[in-house]
Design a protein around this motif. Structure first.
Motif, PDB file in Angstrom:
ATOM      1  N   ILE A 189       0.840  -1.197   0.000  1.00 20.80           N
ATOM      2  CA  ILE A 189       0.000   0.000   0.000  1.00 20.80           C
ATOM      3  C   ILE A 189       0.875   1.248   0.000  1.00 20.80           C
ATOM      4  CG2 ILE A 189      -1.656   1.326   1.371  1.00 20.80           C
ATOM      5  CD1 ILE A 189      -2.737  -1.419   2.377  1.00 20.80           C
ATOM      6  N   GLU A 190       1.935   1.219   0.808  1.00 21.49           N
ATOM      7  CA  GLU A 190       2.854   2.368   0.882  1.00 21.49           C
ATOM      8  C   GLU A 190       3.597   2.567  -0.426  1.00 21.49           C
ATOM      9  OE1 GLU A 190       6.450   4.568   1.353  1.00 21.49           O
ATOM     10  OE2 GLU A 190       6.420   2.384   1.099  1.00 21.49           O
ATOM     11  N   LEU A 191       3.962   1.475  -1.097  1.00 19.88           N
ATOM     12  CA  LEU A 191       4.661   1.557  -2.379  1.00 19.88           C
ATOM     13  C   LEU A 191       3.810   2.291  -3.417  1.00 19.88           C
ATOM     14  CD1 LEU A 191       6.888   0.717  -4.440  1.00 19.88           C
ATOM     15  CD2 LEU A 191       5.621  -1.415  -4.755  1.00 19.88           C
ATOM     16  N   VAL A 192       2.556   1.877  -3.546  1.00 13.40           N
ATOM     17  CA  VAL A 192       1.663   2.506  -4.526  1.00 13.40           C
ATOM     18  C   VAL A 192       1.413   3.968  -4.152  1.00 13.40           C
ATOM     19  CG1 VAL A 192      -0.637   2.440  -5.552  1.00 13.40           C
ATOM     20  CG2 VAL A 192       0.591   0.309  -5.123  1.00 13.40           C
ATOM     21  N   ALA A 193       1.239   4.232  -2.856  1.00  9.31           N
ATOM     22  CA  ALA A 193       0.991   5.610  -2.414  1.00  9.31           C
ATOM     23  C   ALA A 193       2.190   6.499  -2.715  1.00  9.31           C
ATOM     24  CB  ALA A 193       0.684   5.620  -0.919  1.00  9.31           C
ATOM     25  N   ARG A 194       3.389   5.951  -2.548  1.00 10.25           N
ATOM     26  CA  ARG A 194       4.604   6.728  -2.797  1.00 10.25           C
ATOM     27  C   ARG A 194       4.713   7.109  -4.273  1.00 10.25           C
ATOM     28  NH1 ARG A 194       8.052   3.341  -0.680  1.00 10.25           N
ATOM     29  NH2 ARG A 194       8.933   2.466  -2.595  1.00 10.25           N
ATOM     30  N   ILE A 195       4.396   6.176  -5.159  1.00  9.10           N
ATOM     31  CA  ILE A 195       4.446   6.464  -6.595  1.00  9.10           C
ATOM     32  C   ILE A 195       3.372   7.485  -6.960  1.00  9.10           C
ATOM     33  CG2 ILE A 195       4.264   5.473  -8.908  1.00  9.10           C
ATOM     34  CD1 ILE A 195       5.213   2.813  -7.727  1.00  9.10           C
ATOM     35  N   ARG A 196       2.178   7.341  -6.358  1.00  7.83           N
ATOM     36  CA  ARG A 196       1.074   8.264  -6.650  1.00  7.83           C
ATOM     37  C   ARG A 196       1.409   9.683  -6.198  1.00  7.83           C
ATOM     38  NH1 ARG A 196      -2.728   5.572  -4.557  1.00  7.83           N
ATOM     39  NH2 ARG A 196      -3.862   4.862  -6.400  1.00  7.83           N
ATOM     40  N   VAL A 197       1.988   9.831  -5.004  1.00  3.67           N
ATOM     41  CA  VAL A 197       2.309  11.156  -4.468  1.00  3.67           C
ATOM     42  C   VAL A 197       3.338  11.870  -5.351  1.00  3.67           C
ATOM     43  CG1 VAL A 197       3.451  12.335  -2.544  1.00  3.67           C
ATOM     44  CG2 VAL A 197       1.706  10.616  -2.088  1.00  3.67           C
ATOM     45  N   ALA A 198       4.252  11.103  -5.955  1.00  4.59           N
ATOM     46  CA  ALA A 198       5.313  11.697  -6.774  1.00  4.59           C
ATOM     47  C   ALA A 198       4.850  12.025  -8.195  1.00  4.59           C
ATOM     48  CB  ALA A 198       6.512  10.746  -6.839  1.00  4.59           C
ATOM     49  N   ALA A 199       3.584  11.748  -8.518  1.00  2.00           N
ATOM     50  CA  ALA A 199       3.080  11.946  -9.884  1.00  2.00           C
ATOM     51  C   ALA A 199       3.083  13.419 -10.276  1.00  2.00           C
ATOM     52  CB  ALA A 199       1.664  11.372 -10.008  1.00  2.00           C
ATOM     53  N   THR A 200       3.209  13.671 -11.579  1.00  2.00           N
ATOM     54  CA  THR A 200       3.221  15.024 -12.112  1.00  2.00           C
ATOM     55  C   THR A 200       2.064  15.214 -13.084  1.00  2.00           C
ATOM     56  OG1 THR A 200       4.577  14.521 -14.059  1.00  2.00           O
ATOM     57  CG2 THR A 200       5.744  14.964 -11.993  1.00  2.00           C
ATOM     58  N   ASP A 201       1.898  16.455 -13.577  1.00  2.00           N
ATOM     59  CA  ASP A 201       0.844  16.751 -14.550  1.00  2.00           C
ATOM     60  C   ASP A 201       1.394  16.895 -15.967  1.00  2.00           C
ATOM     61  OD1 ASP A 201      -1.190  16.824 -12.606  1.00  2.00           O
ATOM     62  OD2 ASP A 201      -0.604  18.860 -12.041  1.00  2.00           O
ATOM     63  N   ILE A 209      10.944   3.721 -11.237  1.00  2.00           N
ATOM     64  CA  ILE A 209       9.541   4.101 -11.017  1.00  2.00           C
ATOM     65  C   ILE A 209       9.200   4.005  -9.537  1.00  2.00           C
ATOM     66  CG2 ILE A 209       7.164   3.310 -11.360  1.00  2.00           C
ATOM     67  CD1 ILE A 209       7.939   2.644 -14.252  1.00  2.00           C
ATOM     68  N   CYS A 210       9.615   2.914  -8.904  1.00  2.00           N
ATOM     69  CA  CYS A 210       9.292   2.709  -7.487  1.00  2.00           C
ATOM     70  C   CYS A 210      10.063   3.657  -6.581  1.00  2.00           C
ATOM     71  CB  CYS A 210       9.562   1.249  -7.097  1.00  2.00           C
ATOM     72  SG  CYS A 210       8.458   0.082  -7.938  1.00  2.00           S
ATOM     73  N   GLU A 211      11.202   4.157  -7.049  1.00  3.85           N
ATOM     74  CA  GLU A 211      11.979   5.134  -6.281  1.00  3.85           C
ATOM     75  C   GLU A 211      11.482   6.551  -6.521  1.00  3.85           C
ATOM     76  OE1 GLU A 211      15.958   4.537  -7.558  1.00  3.85           O
ATOM     77  OE2 GLU A 211      16.186   2.589  -6.541  1.00  3.85           O
ATOM     78  N   GLY A 212      10.636   6.747  -7.541  1.00  2.00           N
ATOM     79  CA  GLY A 212      10.134   8.074  -7.857  1.00  2.00           C
ATOM     80  C   GLY A 212      10.992   8.827  -8.840  1.00  2.00           C
ATOM     81  N   ALA A 213      12.079   8.211  -9.329  1.00  2.00           N
ATOM     82  CA  ALA A 213      12.954   8.879 -10.289  1.00  2.00           C
ATOM     83  C   ALA A 213      12.272   9.009 -11.652  1.00  2.00           C
ATOM     84  CB  ALA A 213      14.272   8.107 -10.431  1.00  2.00           C
ATOM     85  N   VAL A 214      11.464   8.022 -12.022  1.00  2.39           N
ATOM     86  CA  VAL A 214      10.600   8.123 -13.207  1.00  2.39           C
ATOM     87  C   VAL A 214       9.192   8.309 -12.673  1.00  2.39           C
ATOM     88  CG1 VAL A 214       9.658   6.922 -15.207  1.00  2.39           C
ATOM     89  CG2 VAL A 214      12.083   6.722 -14.671  1.00  2.39           C
ATOM     90  N   GLN A 215       8.623   9.502 -12.891  1.00  6.86           N
ATOM     91  CA  GLN A 215       7.366   9.866 -12.252  1.00  6.86           C
ATOM     92  C   GLN A 215       6.151   9.478 -13.087  1.00  6.86           C
ATOM     93  OE1 GLN A 215       8.675  14.037 -11.833  1.00  6.86           O
ATOM     94  NE2 GLN A 215       8.201  13.833  -9.653  1.00  6.86           N
TER      95      GLN A 215
END
Length: 595
Positions: free
Chosen positions: A410-422, A451-457
């Protein structure tokens, strides 16, 4: 030094395996340990540890001599726990080296930042060349640059780091309450990691897996919050529990629910030696908690009991499994004997609530894949990347069937979602990031890691979207797959783009063995990869008939007729119904037309 044998080069009982190999390498006149291991046809790592008998044979050591030195899982000694074996650095105590002591086993433990003997900080970087000391660089007491490691700076380590070092090495207790059995606690490293991870959750608000430290500096930072817990026992620990209770769910009806996963992880340490920690939690719960169920840590509370059969039906487990867990003392319960020898097993209601909570906290592979929305192959790739991991059975609650900790997913998916851009532009769905897109598995895994690290958003998605539905900019995806590509070979499509040939024909020539290539798994089938040299060799022998026809502004059918009249055969044609395509002509046969 307690030698294990009369040979002066025999290993000593406190020595690390890597340290011993360094010592032997120096004795055999090797400047670096890597050269010595290279002569043995290996390097330090899992493969070496799994093949110790071969090393013993090469070094003419009695069989089994190196096994006591090797890290393993489960560990025979806390300091030789493979789970915490340092793979990136090889720190040392300069004072030990100055006193001609061998490399100590506890230096190799990722949670150790001090020498238990001298109380000095371990050092894992060279002040001369500024390079990291690693398992596959340098020699015995020497950095790769030639700097003598006994001249490294000597800094005093704080007491809590020394406490951990002594506990891991078996030379002392973690706290006074454990003083009677420090050498018996082979999983003490995991317990220290659990305590330190708890502070990580407090700082970040996230639950899940705390990474093992890579360097001594990483270890120092991880252990820093443990100072009060370990040097002010039990007050420091009880203060920490109070803080966790106050920060927990204020509406929780039970102490386990309020303390959450931290409580469940504490209960997984079932060795009686850890009871002082559980008793300390019980004291805090008794003082601070006002709910109806304090949990299994506090005795004397009013309990309602349920028969094992009813509990089994509620939980969806077999009654026999529950009974065995009670008999082994793994869960709370009572076993009453009737006058006819019949056993009646009852389990307290609060324990049922705890077990149900623990079972919900761990998901099966099917549940995890459903939550993420991914297929088996993508799920396996995520596991290989290390971003999704199975919790070892020894660390899971006794009646939890799932292997994956739900909170971490759950935390993994939330972390990727929070780092998303427009950001705009063409996008690619996560579900399409498979080996159908690229044959380079290594590059694909690297993309998933980024992706999981947030480097690719990700591109902003709805709050209820699953990971498989997340979308990423196509340019970002293609850049990573290209830059991380570990092979210079070309696919059939690549060759077709380079030459103007048909990709189907290129694939057919590979299958026929006319165009040399290698195969790799691709989806449910295989793909062919062609190296530049293989393509050059092919072009030096063959030319496609279609290429000749195009250059002469004619058709392949007319050329086929003319070649047949001159007795020149073609090769590699694929028959498709009543027609054929992909004819090749040998260059040497074309040369005969000029005679």
């Amino acid at each position: 030094m307690n030698p294990l044998g009369p040979n002066p080069l025999a290993p000593t009982i406190s020595e690390s395996l890597l340290g011993y190999l360094r010592r032997v390498g120096r004795a055999k006149a090797h400047y670096t340990t890597a050269d010595f291991l290279g002569e043995l046809g290996t390097k330090y790592g899992r493969k070496l540890v799994d093949n110790l008998s071969e090393i013993e044979s090469e070094l003419k050591l009695p069989r089994g001599s190196l096994e006591p030195l090797a890290p393993c899982s489960p560990p025979k000694e806390a300091c030789r726990d493979w789970h915490f074996e340092r793979l990136h650095t090889d720190p040392v105590c300069p004072q030990c080296l100055a006193e001609k002591k061998p490399y100590q086993a506890h230096w190799r433990h990722a949670l150790v930042s001090a020498c238990h003997d001298h109380g000095l900080r371990l050092v894992d970087d060279c002040p001369n060349c500024r390079e990291r000391l690693s398992p596959n660089t340098g020699g015995y007491c020497l950095c790769s640059c030639g700097f003598s490691l006994d001249r490294l700076p000597r800094l005093q380590a704080p007491e809590h780091e020394c406490v951990v070092a002594r506990a891991v090495s078996g030379a002392g207790p973690l706290v006074e309450a454990l003083e009677t059995a420090p050498h018996l606690l082979k999983n003490i490293g995991r317990f220290v990691h659990f305590l330190a991870s708890g502070f990580g959750e407090n700082r970040t608000g996230k639950a899940g897996k705390t990474k093992r430290p890579r360097t001594v500096e990483d270890t120092i930072q991880l252990l820093e919050p443990l100072a009060s817990l370990l040097t002010d026992w039990p007050k420091g620990f009880e203060t920490h529990v109070e803080q966790r209770l106050r920060a927990g769910n204020s509406n929780a009806a039970s102490a386990p629910e309020c303390l959450g996963n931290w409580y469940h992880r504490l209960m997984q340490f079932r060795d009686p030696a850890y009871d002082p920690f559980k008793e300390a939690v019980g004291r805090v719960v008794g003082r601070e908690f006002n709910g109806s169920h304090p949990g299994r840590l506090v005795s004397g509370a009013t309990r309602d009991w349920l028969p094992a059969k009813e509990v089994a039906e509620r939980l969806g487990v077999s009654a026999q499994r529950l009974v065995e867990a009670v008999q082994k003392g793994e869960i709370a319960g009572k076993i009453n004997q009737s006058g006819f020898g019949h056993q009646h097993v009852v389990i307290p209601k609060f324990e049922v609530a705890i077990i149900a909570s623990e079972r919900r906290a761990f998901w099966s592979g099917m549940q995890a894949k459903e939550f993420l929305g991914v297929g088996r192959k993508q799920f396996d790739l995520l596991k290989e990347c290390g971003v999704i991991f199975e919790v070892p059975e020894s660390e899971r609650p006794v009646l939890a069937d799932g292997r994956f900790f739900s909170a971490s997913l759950i935390e993994l998916v939330a972390r990727i979602r929070v780092a998303a851009t427009d950001a705009g532009g063409d996008t690619v769905a996560f579900s399409n990031l498979t080996q159908r897109r690229t044959t380079d598995k290594v590059a694909l895994k690297k993309l998933m890691e980024l992706i999981c690290e947030g480097a690719v958003q990700a591109i902003a998605v709805s709050p209820d979207a699953k990971l498989a539905e997340f979308r990423f900019q196509k340019t970002d995806v293609e850049y990573v797959l290209k830059s991380e590509r570990h092979s210079l070979d070309w696919t059939a499509n690549d060759v077709a783009k380079l030459t103007g040939w048909k990709a189907q024909s290129v694939t057919h020539w590979c299958k026929e063995g006319l165009l040399e290539s290698r195969t790799v798994s691709h989806g449910t089938g295989v793909s062919f990869l062609v190296s530049p040299m293989q393509l050059a060799a092919f072009q030096s022998e063959f030319v496609p008939l279609g290429t000749i026809a195009k250059s002469r502004n004619t058709t392949s059918r007319k050329l086929l007729s003319g070649l047949a009249k001159r007795g020149i055969k073609t090769h590699g044609a694929a028959i498709e119904g009543k027609t054929s395509r992909g004819h090749l002509v040998k260059l040497r046969d074309l040369a005969t037309l000029a005679d």
